[in-house]
Structure formats: C-alpha cells, structure tokens
Design a protein around this motif. Structure first.
Motif, PDB file in Angstrom:
ATOM      1  N   UNK A   1       0.832  -1.205   0.000  1.00  0.00           N
ATOM      2  CA  UNK A   1       0.000   0.000   0.000  1.00  0.00           C
ATOM      3  C   UNK A   1       0.867   1.257   0.000  1.00  0.00           C
ATOM      4  N   UNK A   2       1.960   1.238   0.760  1.00  0.00           N
ATOM      5  CA  UNK A   2       2.850   2.397   0.809  1.00  0.00           C
ATOM      6  C   UNK A   2       3.485   2.668  -0.562  1.00  0.00           C
ATOM      7  N   UNK A   3       3.882   1.617  -1.261  1.00  0.00           N
ATOM      8  CA  UNK A   3       4.465   1.799  -2.596  1.00  0.00           C
ATOM      9  C   UNK A   3       3.430   2.376  -3.560  1.00  0.00           C
ATOM     10  N   UNK A   4       2.205   1.839  -3.496  1.00  0.00           N
ATOM     11  CA  UNK A   4       1.143   2.377  -4.354  1.00  0.00           C
ATOM     12  C   UNK A   4       0.890   3.848  -4.043  1.00  0.00           C
ATOM     13  N   UNK A   5       0.881   4.185  -2.751  1.00  0.00           N
ATOM     14  CA  UNK A   5       0.636   5.568  -2.345  1.00  0.00           C
ATOM     15  C   UNK A   5       1.727   6.514  -2.850  1.00  0.00           C
TER      16      UNK A   5
ATOM     17  N   UNK B   1      -4.289   1.256  -8.794  1.00  0.00           N
ATOM     18  CA  UNK B   1      -5.046   0.083  -8.331  1.00  0.00           C
ATOM     19  C   UNK B   1      -5.100  -1.026  -9.369  1.00  0.00           C
ATOM     20  N   UNK B   2      -5.135  -0.650 -10.639  1.00  0.00           N
ATOM     21  CA  UNK B   2      -5.316  -1.624 -11.713  1.00  0.00           C
ATOM     22  C   UNK B   2      -4.002  -2.287 -12.133  1.00  0.00           C
ATOM     23  N   UNK B   3      -2.931  -1.544 -12.147  1.00  0.00           N
ATOM     24  CA  UNK B   3      -1.683  -2.032 -12.711  1.00  0.00           C
ATOM     25  C   UNK B   3      -1.049  -3.200 -11.961  1.00  0.00           C
ATOM     26  N   UNK B   4      -0.901  -3.135 -10.640  1.00  0.00           N
ATOM     27  CA  UNK B   4      -0.149  -4.192  -9.934  1.00  0.00           C
ATOM     28  C   UNK B   4      -0.988  -5.416  -9.557  1.00  0.00           C
ATOM     29  N   UNK B   5      -1.784  -5.942 -10.484  1.00  0.00           N
ATOM     30  CA  UNK B   5      -2.653  -7.083 -10.188  1.00  0.00           C
ATOM     31  C   UNK B   5      -1.836  -8.315  -9.814  1.00  0.00           C
ATOM     32  N   UNK B   6      -0.757  -8.581 -10.523  1.00  0.00           N
ATOM     33  CA  UNK B   6       0.080  -9.749 -10.232  1.00  0.00           C
ATOM     34  C   UNK B   6       0.662  -9.636  -8.827  1.00  0.00           C
ATOM     35  N   UNK B   7       1.109  -8.438  -8.470  1.00  0.00           N
ATOM     36  CA  UNK B   7       1.674  -8.230  -7.136  1.00  0.00           C
ATOM     37  C   UNK B   7       0.625  -8.523  -6.076  1.00  0.00           C
ATOM     38  N   UNK B   8      -0.574  -8.033  -6.281  1.00  0.00           N
ATOM     39  CA  UNK B   8      -1.670  -8.254  -5.330  1.00  0.00           C
ATOM     40  C   UNK B   8      -1.953  -9.751  -5.182  1.00  0.00           C
TER      41      UNK B   8
END
Length: 99
Positions: free
Chosen positions: A34-38, A53-60
């Motif tokens: 979450x911190x990296x996304x922020x 929110x959409x881009x890092x789906x694999x990471x999630x």
C-alpha cells in the motif's frame, strides 16, 4: 511503477531457502504494498488512483499467497494444474496435480 513492483517482487520471492516469511508477516507485506502504491499516487499529484489500483494485479495476487497456509496454496496449485491440463492424459500431469 512497473519496475518498482517487479523489483519488490524479486525481493519477496528471491533469496532461496534463506528467505522465509510467516503468515504474520503478510500484514506488513500488505502495508508495504500500500505504501508503494501511495508513493505513485502522491496524494493526487502522481498517477491516477485507477492506474495505481489496476496495474499491480500480479503483485496483489502474490501478496495474497503470503497470507495463506502452505496446504491451501498446494491444494489451489493442484486444482489449477488439473484445470489447465484436463484435456491431457493424467499420466502426463505433474506429480503434485495428482495428489
């Protein structure tokens, strides 16, 4: 952003048997994600929330595995392998999928 997430996954998944995480570590890993996304959202001054929110789906998806029991991960892998190879002869399936 892509390179940052790929590098972060390399840190999480690389390292061989000397790097191990517990289920309790999964909360910290989620917080780091979450911190990296922020950082990329930058309070609205960076990338849009949709992109972050959409881009890092694999990471999630990888992060969700850190919060699971090993048995659950193995069972899911077996089911997915069976689904992927269901048209092949069972004798050709990886050993794990026959469990």
């Amino acid at each position: 952003m892509k390179a940052s997430f790929e590098g972060w996954l390399l840190v999480l998944l690389g390292g061989g048997p000397t790097r191990c995480f517990t289920i309790q570590d999964s909360r910290g890993i989620e917080d780091d994600f979450k911190a990296i996304k922020d950082l990329f959202f930058a309070n609205g001054d960076g990338l849009s929330m949709d992109v972050t929110n959409k881009f890092p789906i694999v990471v999630r998806d990888v992060i969700s595995l850190f919060g699971m029991e090993t048995e659950t991960v193995v069972e899911r892998f077996g089911r997915l392998t069976l689904e992927a190879y269901e048209s092949s002869a069972k004798s050709r399936l990886p050993l794990l999928a026959r469990l």
